[in-house]
Scaffold this motif. Sequence first.
Motif, PDB file in Angstrom:
ATOM      1  N   MET A 134      11.900   1.302  13.065  1.00 15.62           N
ATOM      2  CA  MET A 134      12.867   1.885  12.143  1.00 15.62           C
ATOM      3  C   MET A 134      12.842   1.173  10.790  1.00 15.62           C
ATOM      4  N   GLU A 135      12.686  -0.129  10.814  1.00 13.87           N
ATOM      5  CA  GLU A 135      12.642  -0.854   9.544  1.00 13.87           C
ATOM      6  C   GLU A 135      11.376  -0.511   8.773  1.00 13.87           C
ATOM      7  N   TYR A 136      10.251  -0.349   9.484  1.00 15.21           N
ATOM      8  CA  TYR A 136       9.026   0.052   8.781  1.00 15.21           C
ATOM      9  C   TYR A 136       9.155   1.474   8.255  1.00 15.21           C
ATOM     10  N   ALA A 137       9.854   2.346   8.990  1.00 20.73           N
ATOM     11  CA  ALA A 137      10.089   3.711   8.506  1.00 20.73           C
ATOM     12  C   ALA A 137      10.928   3.689   7.232  1.00 20.73           C
ATOM     13  N   ARG A 138      11.897   2.757   7.185  1.00 18.90           N
ATOM     14  CA  ARG A 138      12.700   2.630   5.967  1.00 18.90           C
ATOM     15  C   ARG A 138      11.832   2.187   4.795  1.00 18.90           C
ATOM     16  N   PHE A 139      10.940   1.243   5.032  1.00 19.07           N
ATOM     17  CA  PHE A 139      10.009   0.827   3.985  1.00 19.07           C
ATOM     18  C   PHE A 139       9.137   2.010   3.540  1.00 19.07           C
ATOM     19  N   ALA A 140       8.664   2.796   4.511  1.00 19.67           N
ATOM     20  CA  ALA A 140       7.792   3.920   4.170  1.00 19.67           C
ATOM     21  C   ALA A 140       8.502   4.919   3.271  1.00 19.67           C
ATOM     22  N   VAL A 141       9.757   5.222   3.568  1.00 21.57           N
ATOM     23  CA  VAL A 141      10.497   6.204   2.774  1.00 21.57           C
ATOM     24  C   VAL A 141      10.816   5.655   1.382  1.00 21.57           C
ATOM     25  N   THR A 142      11.365   4.453   1.321  1.00 17.45           N
ATOM     26  CA  THR A 142      11.762   3.905   0.024  1.00 17.45           C
ATOM     27  C   THR A 142      10.561   3.656  -0.881  1.00 17.45           C
ATOM     28  N   GLU A 143       9.493   3.098  -0.328  1.00 17.28           N
ATOM     29  CA  GLU A 143       8.317   2.807  -1.153  1.00 17.28           C
ATOM     30  C   GLU A 143       7.632   4.082  -1.627  1.00 17.28           C
ATOM     31  N   ALA A 144       7.621   5.116  -0.793  1.00 16.01           N
ATOM     32  CA  ALA A 144       7.022   6.382  -1.216  1.00 16.01           C
ATOM     33  C   ALA A 144       7.828   7.010  -2.346  1.00 16.01           C
ATOM     34  N   ILE A 145       9.148   6.957  -2.254  1.00 18.48           N
ATOM     35  CA  ILE A 145       9.999   7.528  -3.308  1.00 18.48           C
ATOM     36  C   ILE A 145       9.790   6.782  -4.620  1.00 18.48           C
ATOM     37  N   ILE A 146       9.784   5.458  -4.564  1.00 20.55           N
ATOM     38  CA  ILE A 146       9.608   4.664  -5.781  1.00 20.55           C
ATOM     39  C   ILE A 146       8.223   4.881  -6.378  1.00 20.55           C
ATOM     40  N   GLY A 147       7.197   4.876  -5.520  1.00 22.56           N
ATOM     41  CA  GLY A 147       5.842   5.088  -6.027  1.00 22.56           C
ATOM     42  C   GLY A 147       5.672   6.449  -6.676  1.00 22.56           C
ATOM     43  N   LEU A 148       6.209   7.493  -6.059  1.00 23.98           N
ATOM     44  CA  LEU A 148       6.120   8.820  -6.644  1.00 23.98           C
ATOM     45  C   LEU A 148       6.872   8.894  -7.968  1.00 23.98           C
ATOM     46  N   ALA A 149       8.056   8.264  -8.035  1.00 24.55           N
ATOM     47  CA  ALA A 149       8.830   8.290  -9.277  1.00 24.55           C
ATOM     48  C   ALA A 149       8.067   7.619 -10.418  1.00 24.55           C
ATOM     49  N   LEU A 150       7.477   6.461 -10.143  1.00 20.16           N
ATOM     50  CA  LEU A 150       6.709   5.764 -11.181  1.00 20.16           C
ATOM     51  C   LEU A 150       5.453   6.544 -11.560  1.00 20.16           C
ATOM     52  N   GLY A 151       4.765   7.106 -10.565  1.00 19.43           N
ATOM     53  CA  GLY A 151       3.574   7.890 -10.865  1.00 19.43           C
ATOM     54  C   GLY A 151       3.893   9.128 -11.684  1.00 19.43           C
ATOM     55  N   ILE A 152       4.993   9.792 -11.360  1.00 20.46           N
ATOM     56  CA  ILE A 152       5.390  10.967 -12.134  1.00 20.46           C
ATOM     57  C   ILE A 152       5.781  10.567 -13.548  1.00 20.46           C
ATOM     58  N   PHE A 199       0.822  -1.210   0.000  1.00 20.45           N
ATOM     59  CA  PHE A 199       0.000   0.000   0.000  1.00 20.45           C
ATOM     60  C   PHE A 199       0.856   1.261   0.000  1.00 20.45           C
ATOM     61  N   LEU A 200       2.022   1.205   0.633  1.00 24.55           N
ATOM     62  CA  LEU A 200       2.887   2.386   0.676  1.00 24.55           C
ATOM     63  C   LEU A 200       3.284   2.824  -0.734  1.00 24.55           C
ATOM     64  N   ARG A 201       3.698   1.878  -1.565  1.00 19.27           N
ATOM     65  CA  ARG A 201       4.102   2.221  -2.932  1.00 19.27           C
ATOM     66  C   ARG A 201       2.892   2.566  -3.791  1.00 19.27           C
ATOM     67  N   VAL A 202       1.835   1.797  -3.641  1.00 14.44           N
ATOM     68  CA  VAL A 202       0.658   1.986  -4.489  1.00 14.44           C
ATOM     69  C   VAL A 202       0.004   3.340  -4.211  1.00 14.44           C
ATOM     70  N   SER A 203      -0.140   3.704  -2.946  1.00 16.23           N
ATOM     71  CA  SER A 203      -0.805   4.969  -2.612  1.00 16.23           C
ATOM     72  C   SER A 203      -0.006   6.168  -3.103  1.00 16.23           C
ATOM     73  N   ALA A 204       1.328   6.095  -2.997  1.00 17.19           N
ATOM     74  CA  ALA A 204       2.156   7.198  -3.506  1.00 17.19           C
ATOM     75  C   ALA A 204       2.022   7.335  -5.013  1.00 17.19           C
ATOM     76  N   MET A 205       1.909   6.220  -5.705  1.00 12.79           N
ATOM     77  CA  MET A 205       1.762   6.249  -7.162  1.00 12.79           C
ATOM     78  C   MET A 205       0.395   6.765  -7.573  1.00 12.79           C
ATOM     79  N   VAL A 206      -0.656   6.320  -6.880  1.00 25.05           N
ATOM     80  CA  VAL A 206      -2.019   6.745  -7.212  1.00 25.05           C
ATOM     81  C   VAL A 206      -2.185   8.249  -7.013  1.00 25.05           C
ATOM     82  N   ALA A 207      -1.455   8.830  -6.067  1.00 24.50           N
ATOM     83  CA  ALA A 207      -1.611  10.253  -5.749  1.00 24.50           C
ATOM     84  C   ALA A 207      -1.276  11.160  -6.924  1.00 24.50           C
ATOM     85  N   VAL A 208      -0.473  10.690  -7.886  1.00 21.70           N
ATOM     86  CA  VAL A 208      -0.060  11.541  -9.009  1.00 21.70           C
ATOM     87  C   VAL A 208      -0.446  10.953 -10.362  1.00 21.70           C
ATOM     88  N   LEU A 209      -1.207   9.862 -10.381  1.00 26.59           N
ATOM     89  CA  LEU A 209      -1.574   9.249 -11.649  1.00 26.59           C
ATOM     90  C   LEU A 209      -2.587  10.102 -12.403  1.00 26.59           C
TER      91      LEU A 209
END
Length: 259
Positions: free
Chosen positions: A73-91, A25-35
Amino acid sequence: MNLGFLPPELVALLGAGFWHAAIVFLRVSAMVAVLPAMGELYVPTRVKLAVAAAFTFVVAPALPAFPEPDGVMEYARFAVTEAIIGLALGIGVRIFVLTLQTAGTMAAQSTSLSQVLGGIGAEPMPALGAVLMISGVALAAMMGLHVRVAELMIRSYQMFPAGQFPAAAGLTEWGVFRVSQSFSLAFTLAAPFVVTAVIYNLTLGVINRAMPQLMVAMVGAPVITFFGLFILMVGSPMILDVWMRSLMTFFADPGGGMP
């Protein structure tokens, strides 16, 4: 919530499934936000959240289960990396909508139609840009944009594994390539309007030299407006076809331009 009435194996399975879906959901939601279509400014946030949840239910079962994060901390790392990847793909997908807007701006400036219906969208744009953008988004939705997006989300985990930061140099080079391709495609789409404007201005120059007393600007303004609307009516199917083929090429090879 007390789940003591359930077998321990089922509780463990539900817990693992929850964390797996949460990471997706972290990656998908970031991608959907800019699709396009789904992430527009005028789409309510609740609708975007529902679309992201629907994509999560589609994408998560197609991926191998992710282990539960070991600590905050590990979940925070997932949140940051997945958000960056999702935004990059959505953009990367969003750039194609900006391509239509850029092509419309070029066409409008060339044919003196830059001020008509300039505020039709959430972002200020000329009328031709608004027409092309709305038509392109509608065409993409009719051609199965949601299916292509789901496929891209699933394949993205092969390009960018979950929880790993993408290489900055590679992501930058990919972004520069996508932007350069966008401007190249925009000029290609606007070429009929630009060529017509060049011929129109050359003709006015010749007429003005031959008859200096004639107010060529007053005579020529309705002509260039008519030809701009005529080209839009006749050429928009071909323009959208070229744009749609480029969009589908991106979905087939989203990593193009990445080292």
